[in-house]
Design an enzyme around this catalytic site. Sequence first.
Site, mmCIF file in Angstrom:
data_model
loop_
_atom_site.group_PDB
_atom_site.id
_atom_site.type_symbol
_atom_site.label_atom_id
_atom_site.label_comp_id
_atom_site.label_asym_id
_atom_site.label_seq_id
_atom_site.Cartn_x
_atom_site.Cartn_y
_atom_site.Cartn_z
ATOM 1 N N GLU A 1 -28.693 22.685 46.069
ATOM 2 C CA GLU A 1 -27.911 21.683 46.793
ATOM 3 C C GLU A 1 -26.931 22.338 47.753
ATOM 4 O O GLU A 1 -26.676 21.848 48.855
ATOM 5 C CB GLU A 1 -27.159 20.785 45.803
ATOM 6 C CG GLU A 1 -28.076 19.738 45.218
ATOM 7 C CD GLU A 1 -27.388 18.902 44.153
ATOM 8 O OE1 GLU A 1 -26.216 18.521 44.345
ATOM 9 O OE2 GLU A 1 -28.033 18.663 43.120
ATOM 10 N N LYS B 1 -8.953 47.101 35.758
ATOM 11 C CA LYS B 1 -9.056 48.039 36.887
ATOM 12 C C LYS B 1 -10.487 47.975 37.401
ATOM 13 O O LYS B 1 -11.412 48.489 36.782
ATOM 14 C CB LYS B 1 -8.688 49.457 36.473
ATOM 15 C CG LYS B 1 -8.697 50.400 37.667
ATOM 16 C CD LYS B 1 -7.934 51.657 37.424
ATOM 17 C CE LYS B 1 -7.704 52.449 38.706
ATOM 18 N NZ LYS B 1 -8.872 52.612 39.545
ATOM 19 N N ARG C 1 -8.491 50.584 52.632
ATOM 20 C CA ARG C 1 -7.275 51.301 52.274
ATOM 21 C C ARG C 1 -7.082 52.549 53.147
ATOM 22 O O ARG C 1 -5.969 52.882 53.530
ATOM 23 C CB ARG C 1 -7.373 51.715 50.807
ATOM 24 C CG ARG C 1 -6.196 52.501 50.306
ATOM 25 C CD ARG C 1 -6.317 52.702 48.800
ATOM 26 N NE ARG C 1 -5.177 53.450 48.290
ATOM 27 C CZ ARG C 1 -5.101 54.775 48.283
ATOM 28 N NH1 ARG C 1 -6.077 55.490 48.770
ATOM 29 N NH2 ARG C 1 -4.032 55.382 47.806
ATOM 30 N N ASP D 1 -27.443 25.154 49.209
ATOM 31 C CA ASP D 1 -28.253 25.584 50.354
ATOM 32 C C ASP D 1 -28.554 24.420 51.297
ATOM 33 O O ASP D 1 -28.573 24.578 52.512
ATOM 34 C CB ASP D 1 -29.574 26.202 49.878
ATOM 35 C CG ASP D 1 -29.344 27.507 49.135
ATOM 36 O OD1 ASP D 1 -28.228 28.055 49.258
ATOM 37 O OD2 ASP D 1 -30.261 27.956 48.423
ATOM 38 N N CYS E 1 -50.896 66.908 26.647
ATOM 39 C CA CYS E 1 -49.822 66.351 25.826
ATOM 40 C C CYS E 1 -49.104 67.480 25.073
ATOM 41 O O CYS E 1 -49.751 68.286 24.413
ATOM 42 C CB CYS E 1 -50.416 65.355 24.835
ATOM 43 S SG CYS E 1 -49.251 64.816 23.579
ATOM 44 N N ASP F 1 -27.523 25.773 43.168
ATOM 45 C CA ASP F 1 -27.779 26.597 44.356
ATOM 46 C C ASP F 1 -28.556 25.823 45.424
ATOM 47 O O ASP F 1 -28.250 25.905 46.611
ATOM 48 C CB ASP F 1 -28.594 27.846 43.979
ATOM 49 C CG ASP F 1 -27.728 28.856 43.251
ATOM 50 O OD1 ASP F 1 -26.508 28.584 43.101
ATOM 51 O OD2 ASP F 1 -28.260 29.894 42.827
HETATM 52 S S1 IVH Z 1 -2.770 48.240 41.860
HETATM 53 C C1 IVH Z 1 0.699 49.944 43.644
HETATM 54 N N1 IVH Z 1 -4.480 46.928 40.357
HETATM 55 O O1 IVH Z 1 -7.265 51.376 41.855
HETATM 56 C C2 IVH Z 1 -0.533 49.799 42.916
HETATM 57 N N2 IVH Z 1 -5.256 48.715 41.690
HETATM 58 O O2 IVH Z 1 -5.557 53.916 41.928
HETATM 59 C C3 IVH Z 1 -1.699 49.760 43.784
HETATM 60 N N3 IVH Z 1 -7.668 49.082 41.508
HETATM 61 O O3 IVH Z 1 -6.757 51.782 45.275
HETATM 62 C C4 IVH Z 1 -2.951 49.430 43.117
HETATM 63 N N4 IVH Z 1 -8.084 47.444 40.111
HETATM 64 O O4 IVH Z 1 -8.671 50.306 44.525
HETATM 65 C C5 IVH Z 1 -4.294 47.928 41.239
HETATM 66 N N5 IVH Z 1 -5.902 45.657 39.026
HETATM 67 C C6 IVH Z 1 -5.703 46.662 39.899
HETATM 68 C C7 IVH Z 1 -6.762 47.454 40.359
HETATM 69 C C8 IVH Z 1 -6.497 48.487 41.248
HETATM 70 C C9 IVH Z 1 -8.608 48.415 40.818
HETATM 71 C C10 IVH Z 1 -7.939 50.273 42.343
HETATM 72 C C11 IVH Z 1 -7.512 50.081 43.757
HETATM 73 C C12 IVH Z 1 -6.522 51.174 44.046
HETATM 74 C C13 IVH Z 1 -6.720 52.119 42.929
HETATM 75 C C14 IVH Z 1 -5.406 52.690 42.505
#
Ligand code: IVH
Length: 675
Positions: A37, A122, A143, A39, A414, A35
């Site tokens: 370096e 996810k 989005r 910086d 207590c 870090d």
């Molecule tokens: S795919 C057509 N992949 O989940 C598919 N979504 O319910 C579009 N998300 O708005 C989404 N990890 O914010 C996809 N590996 C992943 C994801 C992911 C998180 C979230 C994303 C999206 C929501 C979908």
Amino acid sequence: MARTKPPAERVRRLREDIARADHDYYLLDQPTLPDAEYDLLMRQLLELEAAHPELVSADSPTQRVGGAPSREFREVRHAAPMLSLNNAFDEADVTAFDARARDGLRRAGRSVENVEYACELKFDGLAVNLRYERGELVLGATRGDGAVGEDVTANIRTIRAIPLHLAKGAPAVLEVRGEVMMFKREFERLNERQRAKEQREYANPRNAAAGALRQLDPRVTAERALRFFAYGLGELQGGAEPATHSALLDWFVSLGVPVARERAVVDSIGGCLRFYQAIGERRAALPYEIDGVVYRVNSRADQQLLGYVSRAPRFAIAHKFPAQEAITQVIGVDIQVGRTGALTPVARLAPVFVGGVTVTNATLHNEDEIRRKDIRIGDTVIVRRAGDVIPEVVAIVAGRRPADAKVFKMPVRCPVCKSHVFREEGEAVARCTGGLVCGAQRKQALLHFASRRALDVEGLGDKIVDQLVDAGLVHAPADLFKLDVDTIARLERMAVKSAANLVAALGRARNTTLERFIYALGIRHVGESTARDLARYFGRLEPILSASEDELLQVPDVGPVVAASIARFFAEAHNREGIAQLRAAGVDWVDAAPVRKPAGPLAGKTFVITGTLPTLKRDDAKAMIETAGGKVAGSVSKKTDYVVAGDDAGSKLAKARELEVSIIDEAQLQKMLEN
Ligand code: IVH
């Protein structure tokens, strides 16, 4: 002769080095530069750019600190809609998804036995769309409703994990979709800062990331150290579309776009379930939060065949982990008394299923936390249970407070033993002053009482103490001395022999010294050395019992906090009663030689003893000096009045000479003592 390179060249090199470090850190997850370096490079670049403003460019890493704030975010229509995913909550949902996918592909004329799936995480953050034109980042958008989002480009540009331009081979237009997140560690730090500023804490990393990304002032976003992982494709022009999802992600990586390492391609839905299992086990250890895993039909051609239902694809599904957060109601607040007397408020909750179990209570930490989060009895709250940590109340759900919601107040007594509850200034924790008689503290207190440096009852370990207390045989330390061999031998895993040994050890422990006895009482802030100071100053126990705080302050090394703690302990009738019981049980001690009056011949003088004295042992010399009102220190300083030097005196003697401190021998010391 060394020649300095032209500034333009140095700027270019620095940017390259920084870009490489970013690449290693964010893309490969393999930091190659400490870090400090990093910086330093950044600082050098900033200085050069300041001296040569004509060299500043929009894609310089220095520009990631954020530009001027804007009034509002511009709306942007996505070139391709940003969809969402359907959820699966159990295996049945997952197998049904697989069956539909296979069925759909068969009907489209594909003969498939098993479907190949790409598995990934996810992420629990915010979806964004990054638009690159000719390899340059031109737009970053949220989005929104899927069709129209907000232009947050200025904020997106502050995220170091997001490349401002792509590596060679970028198509004319490429839209990368992925998740902006805050890592757990950064989230903790942010909340620490919020606490320090006495500002509201964020409930979870996702809220914190959302707050940061939707800042009108990009400089604030820049401070929040957001991260990004890609998972999908928006618009693509002027490039060949990869045949599979996994190849798409590989392509992103080759262009310099970060993709999470945790992903896999499996040959059937069984592989998906194994991926789910494996990730579930590692979930708590990941540096960021996820709320499930995503399975996608890997072939992009097959994805097209399957198509979409309303706003979600038929070719992908999110397999969710049991929620770690849930909403429920606070029915009441209970108090738990810990081993040190700390009172912890615990919310009693309407039962709620969180993270795979039913939760009925959650810690509220302490009174200040409750006040800061403004939690009241009757409130609807967000409860979190992460991994195997104790469930906690994260925040209240604003706007759902009933009119009769009650403010919690810490009890003044207590709940276990009815002793006074006391909260020291500057401390968050309220404590029961019950000490020896408080049931919750009894076991710990008994162990302390019997410990080696207190009454030293050999063989009285925590297993036996547990049994003695749980069986109701011992309430206070005095009860220990009433135990007989038969009673102890009836406990689990206790032979007659060891029972007899314990009784003998208790017999021996009856005779102790005043300082050990004081230490054994377990008064807060009174360790061995304070116990010794008290014993020496007062000589006997009685004057200590009745000493005022002011008197206690006269004891060397006793400050206001300790004095108050001692006075409070002896003011409790039950503590005095406990001491009387110990006496009645035959516990007795040798009083200390009081050194009360600092009026002795050596009053106010500080000595250091070094080397071997001709007749006196060092400890004896020390005791004699102290009895005469002097102090003995371990090292020589300007405050030292005399150094008593014997044979083989070394560095302390040298130091005394250096500081011109009086040096005396044993004979001279003896003379001073006689005076
Ligand atoms: S795919 C057509 N992949 O989940 C598919 N979504 O319910 C579009 N998300 O708005 C989404 N990890 O914010 C996809 N590996 C992943 C994801 C992911 C998180 C979230 C994303 C999206 C929501 C979908």
